[in-house]
Write a protein that holds these residues in place. Structure first.
Motif, PDB file in Angstrom:
ATOM      1  N   PHE A 266     -11.905   6.762  -2.137  1.00  0.00           N
ATOM      2  CA  PHE A 266     -11.643   5.323  -2.144  1.00  0.00           C
ATOM      3  C   PHE A 266     -11.061   4.973  -3.516  1.00  0.00           C
ATOM      4  O   PHE A 266     -11.766   4.508  -4.407  1.00  0.00           O
ATOM      5  N   GLY A 267      -9.766   5.253  -3.692  1.00  0.00           N
ATOM      6  CA  GLY A 267      -9.129   5.078  -5.001  1.00  0.00           C
ATOM      7  C   GLY A 267      -8.483   3.714  -5.147  1.00  0.00           C
ATOM      8  O   GLY A 267      -8.568   2.863  -4.261  1.00  0.00           O
ATOM      9  N   LYS A 268      -7.830   3.522  -6.300  1.00  0.00           N
ATOM     10  CA  LYS A 268      -7.127   2.265  -6.570  1.00  0.00           C
ATOM     11  C   LYS A 268      -5.801   2.201  -5.831  1.00  0.00           C
ATOM     12  O   LYS A 268      -5.266   1.129  -5.593  1.00  0.00           O
ATOM     13  N   GLN A 269      -5.240   3.390  -5.518  1.00  0.00           N
ATOM     14  CA  GLN A 269      -3.925   3.398  -4.871  1.00  0.00           C
ATOM     15  C   GLN A 269      -3.912   4.191  -3.571  1.00  0.00           C
ATOM     16  O   GLN A 269      -2.862   4.471  -3.024  1.00  0.00           O
ATOM     17  N   PHE A 270      -5.081   4.579  -3.109  1.00  0.00           N
ATOM     18  CA  PHE A 270      -5.196   5.202  -1.787  1.00  0.00           C
ATOM     19  C   PHE A 270      -6.620   4.985  -1.298  1.00  0.00           C
ATOM     20  O   PHE A 270      -7.543   4.836  -2.109  1.00  0.00           O
ATOM     21  N   THR A 271      -6.778   4.945   0.006  1.00  0.00           N
ATOM     22  CA  THR A 271      -8.116   4.779   0.561  1.00  0.00           C
ATOM     23  C   THR A 271      -8.048   5.134   2.053  1.00  0.00           C
ATOM     24  O   THR A 271      -6.972   5.087   2.650  1.00  0.00           O
ATOM     25  N   PRO A 272      -9.165   5.553   2.650  1.00  0.00           N
ATOM     26  CA  PRO A 272      -9.104   5.934   4.068  1.00  0.00           C
ATOM     27  C   PRO A 272      -8.561   4.801   4.938  1.00  0.00           C
ATOM     28  O   PRO A 272      -8.935   3.646   4.771  1.00  0.00           O
ATOM     29  N   SER A 273      -7.628   5.154   5.817  1.00  0.00           N
ATOM     30  CA  SER A 273      -7.075   4.153   6.719  1.00  0.00           C
ATOM     31  C   SER A 273      -8.061   3.933   7.855  1.00  0.00           C
ATOM     32  O   SER A 273      -9.052   4.660   7.997  1.00  0.00           O
TER      33      SER A 273
END
Ligand SMILES: *[C@@H]1O[C@H](CO)[C@@H](O)[C@H](O)[C@H]1NC(C)=O
Ligand SMILES: *[C@@H]1O[C@H](CO)[C@@H](O)[C@H](O)[C@H]1NC(C)=O
Ligand SMILES: *[C@@H]1O[C@H](CO)[C@@H](O)[C@H](O)[C@H]1NC(C)=O
Ligand SMILES: *[C@@H]1O[C@H](CO)[C@@H](O)[C@H](O)[C@H]1NC(C)=O
Ligand SMILES: *[C@@H]1O[C@H](CO)[C@@H](O)[C@H](O)[C@H]1NC(C)=O
Ligand SMILES: *[C@@H]1O[C@H](CO)[C@@H](O)[C@H](O)[C@H]1NC(C)=O
Ligand SMILES: *[C@@H]1O[C@H](CO)[C@@H](O)[C@H](O)[C@H]1NC(C)=O
Ligand SMILES: *[C@@H]1O[C@H](CO)[C@@H](O)[C@H](O)[C@H]1NC(C)=O
Length: 250
Positions: free
Chosen positions: A103-110
């Motif tokens: 769960f990052g600042k520029q990606f996260t599980p869709s």
């Protein structure tokens, strides 16, 4: 035959994921514009905005053990125009918090993912997985609890992404593994990829600030934290990253 029944009666194809596309590591701080982006890690080459140095907007770690790109402990298996595919091997003792690096600042599980979780106080009923398939996949886990898919119904999701809050609010105890779902064609069905999670990604700022190159399309992304994000992609028939290198005709 493995069956997973969703509310939509779709034909499902199960894909078991073997190796990774090599081993990488990730950091999601803003790129350092004075540095160039190095996309090479061993035999693996990623194109901008992905890479392994400070100058890369989406930075993975390059595994010293030569296993390729990594986000925390998780192996990056592929990156595409709108997804990052990450391996989530079955682990019988994985806590929900262990998923935090994804769960990052520029990606996260869709929202096109389901997680196989144990002992949920509010068990879901929308995803019933063939017990023999589950037993085989989870045979190493001497599970005594009940197993649920979370979320149970991915087709009714209002948001494009899943949040850590939703996972922790599921009140489940353990998270064994993840299942990535992908539509494979209108009325054809969805592919179910076991032991994989699909992350959506974006760069900071909205399209109105125009960061894509000529002949690239910009897509606004409504990020889970509420700030503006975007992705660039070359128009059909053109090739390039869409961000810093020109989109060229083949
Ligand atoms: C990369 O490794 C560093 C040092 O171990 C760590 O602090 C950082 O969170 C890692 N980044 C990713 C994306 O895994
Ligand atoms: C960016 O990189 C340069 C050169 O390595 C360094 O001097 C500078 O402190 C870095 N800036 C940030 C914000 O990390
Ligand atoms: C990565 O994704 C691209 C685009 O979907 C696909 O063509 C390619 O085969 C994938 N590579 C691997 C190693 O899965
Ligand atoms: C399972 O996950 C836990 C917590 O992240 C980790 O410490 C352990 O090494 C993992 N086990 C395996 C077999 O990967
Ligand atoms: C599943 O396990 C949890 C925790 O042990 C329990 O609260 C819940 O009632 C169980 N659900 C079912 C359907 O057995
Ligand atoms: C948490 O779960 C409860 C019960 O399932 C639900 O009513 C509530 O809307 C959830 N809250 C969030 C923030 O997802
Ligand atoms: C565009 O850039 C301006 C100035 O940096 C900023 O205030 C604004 O919020 C940005 N708009 C979007 C949608 O990112
Ligand atoms: C640009 O992107 C939008 C939104 O994804 C899409 O609807 C449109 O067809 C794209 N245009 C081209 C020329 O690719």
């Amino acid at each position: 035959m493995v069956m997973i029944s969703y509310k939509l009666n779709l034909v499902l194809i199960i894909i078991l994921i073997g190796g990774s596309f090599n081993d990488l590591r990730v950091s999601s701080a803003a790129a350092n514009l004075t540095e160039t982006c190095n996309g090479i890690c061993g035999g693996l080459t990623l194109s901008y905005p992905f890479g392994f140095s400070l100058g890369c907007p989406i930075q993975f770690n390059c595994s010293a053990a030569g296993q390729g790109a990594k986000i925390g402990e998780f192996s990056v298996q592929n990156v595409t125009e709108n997804s990052i595919l990450v391996g989530v091997p079955t682990n019988c003792t994985r806590k929900i918090e262990d998923m935090t690096p994804l769960f990052g600042k520029q990606f996260t599980p869709s929202s096109e993912n389901s997680f196989l979780m144990e002992n949920c106080v509010n068990p879901t009923n929308g995803c019933s997985i063939n017990q023999r398939f589950l037993d085989k996949q989870l045979k190493s886990c001497e599970s005594t609890g009940n197993i649920s898919c979370f979320p149970s119904d991915t087709s009714s999701k209002s948001s494009e992404f899943l949040s850590m809050k939703e996972l922790t609010n599921s009140s489940c105890r353990l998270l064994y593994t993840s299942i990535a779902l992908e539509s494979v064609g209108v009325n054809v069905g969805i592919a179910v990829e076991f032991e994989r999670v699909r992350l959506g990604w974006w760069l900071m700022g909205g399209c109105e600030n125009g960061t894509c190159v000529v002949n690239a399309n910009c897509t606004d992304v409504y990020t889970p934290d509420g700030y503006a994000g975007h992705r660039c992609s070359c128009l059909e028939g053109y090739h390039g990253d869409g961000y810093i290198n020109p989109c060229r005709e083949p």
